[in-house]
Design a protein around this motif. Structure first.
Motif, mmCIF file in Angstrom:
data_model
loop_
_atom_site.group_PDB
_atom_site.id
_atom_site.type_symbol
_atom_site.label_atom_id
_atom_site.label_comp_id
_atom_site.label_asym_id
_atom_site.label_seq_id
_atom_site.Cartn_x
_atom_site.Cartn_y
_atom_site.Cartn_z
ATOM 1 N N LEU A 167 37.527 26.738 29.535
ATOM 2 C CA LEU A 167 38.502 25.778 29.035
ATOM 3 C C LEU A 167 39.823 25.912 29.774
ATOM 4 C CD1 LEU A 167 39.293 24.596 25.509
ATOM 5 C CD2 LEU A 167 41.096 25.867 26.676
ATOM 6 N N GLY A 168 40.458 24.759 30.004
ATOM 7 C CA GLY A 168 41.817 24.708 30.503
ATOM 8 C C GLY A 168 42.636 23.786 29.625
ATOM 9 N N ALA A 169 43.861 24.180 29.301
ATOM 10 C CA ALA A 169 44.692 23.394 28.392
ATOM 11 C C ALA A 169 46.148 23.438 28.840
ATOM 12 C CB ALA A 169 44.568 23.918 26.961
ATOM 13 N N PHE A 170 46.883 22.404 28.463
ATOM 14 C CA PHE A 170 48.299 22.303 28.813
ATOM 15 C C PHE A 170 49.060 21.728 27.628
ATOM 16 C CE2 PHE A 170 51.815 19.631 30.485
ATOM 17 C CZ PHE A 170 52.595 20.640 31.053
ATOM 18 N N ARG A 171 50.210 22.318 27.329
ATOM 19 C CA ARG A 171 51.060 21.834 26.245
ATOM 20 C C ARG A 171 52.502 21.728 26.740
ATOM 21 N NH1 ARG A 171 51.461 25.759 21.388
ATOM 22 N NH2 ARG A 171 53.059 26.704 22.710
ATOM 23 N N MET A 172 53.120 20.593 26.464
ATOM 24 C CA MET A 172 54.510 20.382 26.847
ATOM 25 C C MET A 172 55.283 19.883 25.641
ATOM 26 S SD MET A 172 56.116 18.075 29.947
ATOM 27 C CE MET A 172 55.371 16.549 29.333
ATOM 28 N N GLU A 173 56.417 20.504 25.388
ATOM 29 C CA GLU A 173 57.271 20.120 24.270
ATOM 30 C C GLU A 173 58.650 19.752 24.816
ATOM 31 O OE1 GLU A 173 57.286 23.477 21.682
ATOM 32 O OE2 GLU A 173 55.200 23.211 21.047
ATOM 33 N N LYS A 174 59.009 18.508 24.658
ATOM 34 C CA LYS A 174 60.311 18.013 25.071
ATOM 35 C C LYS A 174 61.011 17.417 23.857
ATOM 36 C CE LYS A 174 59.899 18.915 29.498
ATOM 37 N NZ LYS A 174 60.767 19.919 30.175
ATOM 38 N N LYS A 175 62.295 17.208 23.955
ATOM 39 C CA LYS A 175 63.045 16.649 22.841
ATOM 40 C C LYS A 175 62.485 15.278 22.482
ATOM 41 C CE LYS A 175 67.686 15.580 21.213
ATOM 42 N NZ LYS A 175 69.140 15.545 21.547
ATOM 43 N N GLY A 176 61.949 15.184 21.274
ATOM 44 C CA GLY A 176 61.413 13.919 20.796
ATOM 45 C C GLY A 176 59.964 13.664 21.156
ATOM 46 N N TRP A 177 59.361 14.533 22.017
ATOM 47 C CA TRP A 177 57.992 14.287 22.459
ATOM 48 C C TRP A 177 57.211 15.600 22.524
ATOM 49 C CZ3 TRP A 177 55.801 9.573 23.534
ATOM 50 C CH2 TRP A 177 56.682 8.484 23.652
ATOM 51 N N PHE A 236 53.247 16.771 24.194
ATOM 52 C CA PHE A 236 52.061 16.332 24.931
ATOM 53 C C PHE A 236 51.062 17.473 24.938
ATOM 54 C CE2 PHE A 236 49.594 16.125 28.888
ATOM 55 C CZ PHE A 236 48.997 14.896 28.718
ATOM 56 N N LEU A 237 49.790 17.150 24.673
ATOM 57 C CA LEU A 237 48.738 18.156 24.608
ATOM 58 C C LEU A 237 47.511 17.666 25.361
ATOM 59 C CD1 LEU A 237 47.850 20.886 23.383
ATOM 60 C CD2 LEU A 237 47.074 19.637 21.364
ATOM 61 N N PHE A 238 46.960 18.544 26.190
ATOM 62 C CA PHE A 238 45.770 18.227 26.992
ATOM 63 C C PHE A 238 44.840 19.429 26.937
ATOM 64 C CE2 PHE A 238 43.602 19.066 30.991
ATOM 65 C CZ PHE A 238 42.909 17.891 31.224
ATOM 66 N N TYR A 248 30.574 18.400 28.510
ATOM 67 C CA TYR A 248 32.014 18.513 28.700
ATOM 68 C C TYR A 248 32.759 17.681 27.666
ATOM 69 C CZ TYR A 248 31.411 13.942 30.891
ATOM 70 O OH TYR A 248 31.076 12.631 31.127
ATOM 71 N N ASP A 249 34.040 17.969 27.545
ATOM 72 C CA ASP A 249 34.940 17.192 26.697
ATOM 73 C C ASP A 249 36.345 17.318 27.274
ATOM 74 O OD1 ASP A 249 36.866 16.638 24.411
ATOM 75 O OD2 ASP A 249 34.972 16.233 23.392
ATOM 76 N N VAL A 250 37.097 16.233 27.206
ATOM 77 C CA VAL A 250 38.497 16.250 27.624
ATOM 78 C C VAL A 250 39.273 15.294 26.721
ATOM 79 C CG1 VAL A 250 38.044 14.499 29.400
ATOM 80 C CG2 VAL A 250 40.119 15.896 29.532
ATOM 81 N N TYR A 251 40.439 15.739 26.264
ATOM 82 C CA TYR A 251 41.287 14.836 25.488
ATOM 83 C C TYR A 251 42.744 15.038 25.887
ATOM 84 C CZ TYR A 251 43.091 18.445 22.286
ATOM 85 O OH TYR A 251 43.723 19.539 21.756
ATOM 86 N N ALA A 252 43.521 13.994 25.673
ATOM 87 C CA ALA A 252 44.964 14.035 25.899
ATOM 88 C C ALA A 252 45.639 13.374 24.706
ATOM 89 C CB ALA A 252 45.332 13.325 27.191
ATOM 90 N N GLN A 253 46.730 13.990 24.253
ATOM 91 C CA GLN A 253 47.418 13.468 23.067
ATOM 92 C C GLN A 253 48.927 13.493 23.277
ATOM 93 O OE1 GLN A 253 46.423 14.502 18.749
ATOM 94 N NE2 GLN A 253 48.257 15.743 19.051
ATOM 95 N N GLY A 254 49.571 12.429 22.856
ATOM 96 C CA GLY A 254 51.021 12.369 22.859
ATOM 97 C C GLY A 254 51.539 12.151 21.455
ATOM 98 N N ASP A 275 56.241 10.736 12.741
ATOM 99 C CA ASP A 275 55.600 10.924 14.042
ATOM 100 C C ASP A 275 54.612 9.797 14.307
ATOM 101 O OD1 ASP A 275 56.936 13.344 14.303
ATOM 102 O OD2 ASP A 275 55.235 14.516 13.547
ATOM 103 N N ALA A 276 54.585 9.349 15.543
ATOM 104 C CA ALA A 276 53.552 8.417 15.999
ATOM 105 C C ALA A 276 52.677 9.154 17.005
ATOM 106 C CB ALA A 276 54.188 7.186 16.636
ATOM 107 N N ILE A 277 51.359 9.023 16.861
ATOM 108 C CA ILE A 277 50.413 9.813 17.663
ATOM 109 C C ILE A 277 49.414 8.901 18.349
ATOM 110 C CG2 ILE A 277 48.678 11.646 17.613
ATOM 111 C CD1 ILE A 277 50.768 11.390 14.564
ATOM 112 N N LEU A 278 49.102 9.217 19.589
ATOM 113 C CA LEU A 278 48.052 8.527 20.332
ATOM 114 C C LEU A 278 47.215 9.574 21.055
ATOM 115 C CD1 LEU A 278 46.837 5.804 21.239
ATOM 116 C CD2 LEU A 278 48.351 5.918 23.236
#
Length: 327
Positions: A226-236, A238-240, A255-261, A270-273
């Motif tokens: 597994l590889g994953a990335f998380r970014m936290e910015k003011k107001g946002w 992002f998770l992959f 396999y599986d891959v997802y991305a979420q904002g 919060d609004a999520i996609l």
């Protein structure tokens, strides 16, 4: 095992009724002057699918936890589908009052940067799997990645080392060479699970890599990475996360891959996609999912959520609404 669970649950309830001197909503009961806290969480879900409507008291859990100098512990007993009522083409009603051991572990700290955990705990795989409680997650539903590809829970030993001044900020090793404490409560019935994980980067922009091997009944073995990335910015946020798996009795990769904002557009809103692509292990089932959701948190320990889940096969499309809280 059933007697053990009944005894432990009775102990938790007794402590709550007889010893709790102070209660704070969301923080539980503190037992006298001790550092032990008794609490829990509850979630209910209403789902709308093509031919049915379902109301489900999804989770009721009791928690006990505390910290003592170099030690801490956590005990969690959970009942799922406590009450379920289905309307429409598949009308049905059921209940389940059986509590299972979801987590039960103790930690020992060798210092500020090293920790040893023994017991049953969430597998250290990716980011989402560390958020098992509905009220703490961004959406009511979870990506298929955390349900289909590796054991969500591990019974064994977990070692973790954190070094803020090094390129690898965190390293962890997991060893399970035994049966689960509660074999009925996991997404796989496993008796072997060996895994590692490491973090690279900063808290705001963090990479997480890992992999492992597990053996599950009746007689299957699987490897995953597994590889994953998380970014936290003011107001946002992002998770992959992306995972590949190979079963030893299947020469093809799944396999599986997802991305979420997540957009924190107001203090409590919060609004999520999220979008996800999966080729499921063994069944070879392909699915593409898009989830659009909204979460309202009137209090830090209470969440009201609504989301629409669109699938590649339209018959699987659904609406989900939930109320969840820590108490």
């Amino acid at each position: 095992m059933n007697n053990l669970k009944k005894i432990m649950i009775a102990f938790v309830l007794s402590c709550t009724l007889l010893e709790g001197e102070e209660y704070t909503f969301g923080d539980g009961f503190q037992l006298g002057d001790s550092p032990v806290i008794i609490g829990g969480y509850l979630s209910s879900v209403y789902g709308i699918e093509k031919d049915s409507r379902v109301f489900d008291i999804d989770d009721l859990a009791l928690l006990a936890y505390g910290e003592f100098d170099q030690y801490d512990f956590l005990a969690e007993f959970e009942a799922t589908d406590l009450y379920r009522k289905e309307f429409g083409a598949h009308a049905d009603e059921s209940s389940n009052s059986t509590f299972h051991i979801e987590r039960l572990y103790g930690d020992y700290y060798f210092g500020e940067n090293e920790q040893l955990r023994v017991g049953k705990f969430n597998s250290d795989v990716g980011f989402w799997n560390q958020m098992p409680i509905n009220v703490l997650r961004d959406t009511t539903s979870s990506p298929n990645l955390v349900k289909d590809f590796f054991p969500k829970l591990t019974t064994g030993i977990h070692y973790e080392s954190r070094q803020s001044e090094r390129a690898i900020r965190r390293l962890s090793l997991t060893l399970q060479h035994n049966a689960d404490i509660d074999r009925e409560y996991n997404n796989f019935t496993v008796d072997r699970h060996y895994a590692f994980a490491c973090d690279v980067g900063e808290k705001e922009t963090l990479w997480r890599f890992g992999g492992g091997y597990f053996r599950y009944l009746p007689a299957h073995e699987a490897l995953y990475a597994l590889g994953a990335f998380r970014m936290e910015k003011k107001g946002w946020d992002f998770l992959f996360e992306s995972i590949v798996r190979r079963d030893t009795d299947d020469d093809k990769l799944s396999y599986d891959v997802y991305a979420q904002g997540v957009w924190h557009w107001r203090a409590e809103h919060d609004a999520i996609l999220r979008t996800e692509v999966e080729k499921a292990p063994l069944t070879r089932f392909h699915d593409t999912t898009v989830v659009a959701g909204y979460t309202y948190r009137p209090l830090s320990n209470v969440a009201l959520k609504g989301e629409y889940e669109a699938h590649q096969e339209s018959r699987l499309n659904r609406w989900l609404f939930s109320l969840s809280l820590l108490f």
